[in-house]
Design a protein around this motif. Sequence first.
Motif, PDB file in Angstrom:
ATOM      1  N   THR A 120       0.854  -1.193   0.000  1.00 17.33           N
ATOM      2  CA  THR A 120       0.000   0.000   0.000  1.00 17.33           C
ATOM      3  C   THR A 120       0.887   1.239   0.000  1.00 17.33           C
ATOM      4  O   THR A 120       2.097   1.149   0.239  1.00 17.33           O
ATOM      5  N   ALA A 121       0.278   2.381  -0.265  1.00 17.52           N
ATOM      6  CA  ALA A 121       1.005   3.649  -0.220  1.00 17.52           C
ATOM      7  C   ALA A 121      -0.011   4.768  -0.003  1.00 17.52           C
ATOM      8  O   ALA A 121      -1.224   4.584  -0.160  1.00 17.52           O
ATOM      9  N   VAL A 122       0.506   5.947   0.342  1.00 14.78           N
ATOM     10  CA  VAL A 122      -0.332   7.134   0.535  1.00 14.78           C
ATOM     11  C   VAL A 122       0.310   8.289  -0.222  1.00 14.78           C
ATOM     12  O   VAL A 122       1.524   8.483  -0.159  1.00 14.78           O
ATOM     13  N   VAL A 123      -0.500   9.049  -0.936  1.00 10.06           N
ATOM     14  CA  VAL A 123      -0.033  10.197  -1.708  1.00 10.06           C
ATOM     15  C   VAL A 123      -0.602  11.473  -1.099  1.00 10.06           C
ATOM     16  O   VAL A 123      -1.815  11.586  -0.899  1.00 10.06           O
ATOM     17  N   GLY A 124       0.283  12.404  -0.794  1.00 15.08           N
ATOM     18  CA  GLY A 124      -0.153  13.721  -0.335  1.00 15.08           C
ATOM     19  C   GLY A 124      -0.978  13.728   0.926  1.00 15.08           C
ATOM     20  O   GLY A 124      -1.699  14.695   1.191  1.00 15.08           O
ATOM     21  N   GLY A 125      -0.887  12.675   1.706  1.00 18.93           N
ATOM     22  CA  GLY A 125      -1.643  12.599   2.952  1.00 18.93           C
ATOM     23  C   GLY A 125      -3.135  12.443   2.761  1.00 18.93           C
ATOM     24  O   GLY A 125      -3.882  12.447   3.748  1.00 18.93           O
ATOM     25  N   GLU A 126      -3.607  12.244   1.495  1.00 16.41           N
ATOM     26  CA  GLU A 126      -5.047  12.178   1.241  1.00 16.41           C
ATOM     27  C   GLU A 126      -5.489  10.994   0.410  1.00 16.41           C
ATOM     28  O   GLU A 126      -6.670  10.620   0.444  1.00 16.41           O
ATOM     29  N   VAL A 127      -4.596  10.398  -0.356  1.00 15.43           N
ATOM     30  CA  VAL A 127      -4.975   9.349  -1.301  1.00 15.43           C
ATOM     31  C   VAL A 127      -4.279   8.050  -0.908  1.00 15.43           C
ATOM     32  O   VAL A 127      -3.046   7.958  -0.921  1.00 15.43           O
ATOM     33  N   PHE A 128      -5.086   7.042  -0.584  1.00 14.43           N
ATOM     34  CA  PHE A 128      -4.589   5.739  -0.144  1.00 14.43           C
ATOM     35  C   PHE A 128      -4.641   4.768  -1.315  1.00 14.43           C
ATOM     36  O   PHE A 128      -5.646   4.681  -2.023  1.00 14.43           O
ATOM     37  N   LEU A 129      -3.544   4.024  -1.512  1.00 11.92           N
ATOM     38  CA  LEU A 129      -3.448   3.079  -2.622  1.00 11.92           C
ATOM     39  C   LEU A 129      -3.410   1.651  -2.111  1.00 11.92           C
ATOM     40  O   LEU A 129      -2.633   1.328  -1.204  1.00 11.92           O
ATOM     41  N   CYS A 130      -4.228   0.784  -2.689  1.00  8.07           N
ATOM     42  CA  CYS A 130      -4.123  -0.650  -2.451  1.00  8.07           C
ATOM     43  C   CYS A 130      -4.493  -1.363  -3.744  1.00  8.07           C
ATOM     44  O   CYS A 130      -5.005  -0.746  -4.687  1.00  8.07           O
ATOM     45  N   HIS A 131      -4.255  -2.664  -3.784  1.00  6.43           N
ATOM     46  CA  HIS A 131      -4.593  -3.406  -5.001  1.00  6.43           C
ATOM     47  C   HIS A 131      -5.998  -3.994  -4.919  1.00  6.43           C
ATOM     48  O   HIS A 131      -6.833  -3.754  -5.787  1.00  6.43           O
ATOM     49  N   GLY A 132      -6.275  -4.777  -3.891  1.00 10.29           N
ATOM     50  CA  GLY A 132      -7.591  -5.375  -3.721  1.00 10.29           C
ATOM     51  C   GLY A 132      -8.412  -4.591  -2.721  1.00 10.29           C
ATOM     52  O   GLY A 132      -9.296  -3.814  -3.071  1.00 10.29           O
ATOM     53  N   THR A 133      -8.115  -4.810  -1.439  1.00  9.86           N
ATOM     54  CA  THR A 133      -8.655  -4.005  -0.349  1.00  9.86           C
ATOM     55  C   THR A 133      -7.469  -3.541   0.504  1.00  9.86           C
ATOM     56  O   THR A 133      -6.347  -4.007   0.299  1.00  9.86           O
ATOM     57  N   PRO A 134      -7.687  -2.661   1.480  1.00 11.85           N
ATOM     58  CA  PRO A 134      -6.556  -2.211   2.299  1.00 11.85           C
ATOM     59  C   PRO A 134      -5.802  -3.334   3.007  1.00 11.85           C
ATOM     60  O   PRO A 134      -4.630  -3.165   3.346  1.00 11.85           O
ATOM     61  N   HIS A 135      -6.464  -4.472   3.218  1.00 10.48           N
ATOM     62  CA  HIS A 135      -5.834  -5.539   3.999  1.00 10.48           C
ATOM     63  C   HIS A 135      -5.556  -6.805   3.203  1.00 10.48           C
ATOM     64  O   HIS A 135      -4.991  -7.758   3.748  1.00 10.48           O
ATOM     65  N   ALA A 161     -11.644  -8.860  -3.654  1.00 11.00           N
ATOM     66  CA  ALA A 161     -12.312  -7.847  -4.475  1.00 11.00           C
ATOM     67  C   ALA A 161     -13.086  -6.895  -3.574  1.00 11.00           C
ATOM     68  O   ALA A 161     -13.697  -7.315  -2.596  1.00 11.00           O
ATOM     69  N   TRP A 162     -13.088  -5.600  -3.926  1.00  9.00           N
ATOM     70  CA  TRP A 162     -13.724  -4.593  -3.082  1.00  9.00           C
ATOM     71  C   TRP A 162     -15.032  -4.082  -3.682  1.00  9.00           C
ATOM     72  O   TRP A 162     -16.096  -4.231  -3.086  1.00  9.00           O
ATOM     73  N   LEU A 163     -14.975  -3.474  -4.842  1.00 15.79           N
ATOM     74  CA  LEU A 163     -16.160  -2.819  -5.406  1.00 15.79           C
ATOM     75  C   LEU A 163     -16.940  -3.704  -6.362  1.00 15.79           C
ATOM     76  O   LEU A 163     -17.994  -3.283  -6.865  1.00 15.79           O
ATOM     77  N   HIS A 188     -14.634  -2.728   4.518  1.00 11.79           N
ATOM     78  CA  HIS A 188     -13.236  -2.766   4.080  1.00 11.79           C
ATOM     79  C   HIS A 188     -12.545  -1.409   4.252  1.00 11.79           C
ATOM     80  O   HIS A 188     -11.313  -1.341   4.319  1.00 11.79           O
ATOM     81  N   ALA A 189     -13.328  -0.344   4.291  1.00 14.80           N
ATOM     82  CA  ALA A 189     -12.764   0.995   4.452  1.00 14.80           C
ATOM     83  C   ALA A 189     -12.625   1.406   5.913  1.00 14.80           C
ATOM     84  O   ALA A 189     -12.078   2.479   6.206  1.00 14.80           O
ATOM     85  N   ASP A 190     -13.083   0.563   6.818  1.00 18.83           N
ATOM     86  CA  ASP A 190     -13.075   0.913   8.240  1.00 18.83           C
ATOM     87  C   ASP A 190     -11.652   1.184   8.719  1.00 18.83           C
ATOM     88  O   ASP A 190     -10.737   0.368   8.519  1.00 18.83           O
ATOM     89  N   GLY A 191     -11.436   2.343   9.312  1.00  9.27           N
ATOM     90  CA  GLY A 191     -10.141   2.707   9.865  1.00  9.27           C
ATOM     91  C   GLY A 191      -9.157   3.270   8.864  1.00  9.27           C
ATOM     92  O   GLY A 191      -8.050   3.653   9.249  1.00  9.27           O
ATOM     93  N   ILE A 192      -9.531   3.339   7.599  1.00 17.30           N
ATOM     94  CA  ILE A 192      -8.642   3.897   6.571  1.00 17.30           C
ATOM     95  C   ILE A 192      -9.095   5.334   6.333  1.00 17.30           C
ATOM     96  O   ILE A 192      -9.931   5.623   5.468  1.00 17.30           O
ATOM     97  N   ASP A 193      -8.562   6.246   7.119  1.00 17.63           N
ATOM     98  CA  ASP A 193      -9.116   7.601   7.212  1.00 17.63           C
ATOM     99  C   ASP A 193      -8.437   8.567   6.242  1.00 17.63           C
ATOM    100  O   ASP A 193      -7.728   9.502   6.644  1.00 17.63           O
ATOM    101  N   LEU A 233     -14.230   8.715  -1.033  1.00 22.16           N
ATOM    102  CA  LEU A 233     -14.358   8.204  -2.389  1.00 22.16           C
ATOM    103  C   LEU A 233     -13.531   6.935  -2.531  1.00 22.16           C
ATOM    104  O   LEU A 233     -12.351   6.922  -2.175  1.00 22.16           O
ATOM    105  N   ILE A 234     -14.142   5.861  -3.037  1.00 25.47           N
ATOM    106  CA  ILE A 234     -13.409   4.640  -3.386  1.00 25.47           C
ATOM    107  C   ILE A 234     -13.454   4.516  -4.903  1.00 25.47           C
ATOM    108  O   ILE A 234     -14.530   4.535  -5.509  1.00 25.47           O
ATOM    109  N   PHE A 235     -12.279   4.393  -5.518  1.00 27.21           N
ATOM    110  CA  PHE A 235     -12.186   4.507  -6.968  1.00 27.21           C
ATOM    111  C   PHE A 235     -11.332   3.380  -7.529  1.00 27.21           C
ATOM    112  O   PHE A 235     -10.192   3.189  -7.119  1.00 27.21           O
ATOM    113  N   ASN A 236     -11.908   2.615  -8.452  1.00 32.39           N
ATOM    114  CA  ASN A 236     -11.184   1.591  -9.210  1.00 32.39           C
ATOM    115  C   ASN A 236     -11.110   2.067 -10.652  1.00 32.39           C
ATOM    116  O   ASN A 236     -12.145   2.238 -11.297  1.00 32.39           O
ATOM    117  N   PRO A 237      -9.905   2.282 -11.199  1.00 30.48           N
ATOM    118  CA  PRO A 237      -9.789   2.839 -12.546  1.00 30.48           C
ATOM    119  C   PRO A 237      -9.982   1.812 -13.653  1.00 30.48           C
ATOM    120  O   PRO A 237      -9.903   2.163 -14.832  1.00 30.48           O
TER     121      PRO A 237
END
Length: 239
Positions: free
Chosen positions: A99-114, A119-121, A141-146, A168-172
């Motif tokens: 996982t990673a975080v960009v700019g303190g606002e955007v969280f990156l994961c592949h499937g779900t945070p854990h 699959a998430w969405l 799945h988003a619980d605690g990912i603030d 916002l949860i976004f899958n491109p």
Amino acid sequence: MRLAVISDVHGNRLALDAVLADIALQGVDGIVCLGDHVSGPLDPAGAADRLMTLDGPVIRGNHDRWVIATDRQADRVDQFAAAQLSAGQKSWLADLPATAVVGGEVFLCHGTPHSDETAWLDNFWHDRVTTLPSEASVAAHADGIDYPVLLCGHTHMARSVRLRDGRLIFNPGSVGLQLVHGSPDARYGLLERRQGRWLSRINVVPYDTEAAAAQARANGFASWVKAITTGWAGPEGMF
């Protein structure tokens, strides 16, 4: 802030080149990549070369783990990809974070945070059908990912979901492998913060799918041709 979001290239360097060319026209501040970079019977090494030059965060997906794993029996697609990669490319995959975080606002994961395998969405396919899970399941799945924005890939299905608390949860979607979309065109996302609010958009980019299909055939993977050239196929029998 304006970010391009790419995911699930699956070794399709031709699709990736088309997407990167389109991104160059968008005036983005950076590119983030959500995993499953090389596992595909097309040009895994070429895709890795392109992605290794990106200066934005790149995380790993489940197939990135499996390509270099020594403790499990890899499927034939992962085996093919592993055989094409250099030692340096394998080392790059091994060093990618989950996982990673960009700019303190955007969280990156592949499937779900854990989990990079969950699959998430979208639920996984039953034949050619996939559906949005329940609201409770998505929110759990988003619980605690603030963070205001949570990015995911894995399912190859482009989708943007707004939780009731505004996150916002976004899958491109997928750059390199379209499944049950009814279009073979590559997909990526644009993410933009405008007047304090995050907006998402899916971009659809045509590329030379016949050339990509020819690579799959030449490498002995005819089962990939229908998905690559039409976007109507499901994932059965491809991995």
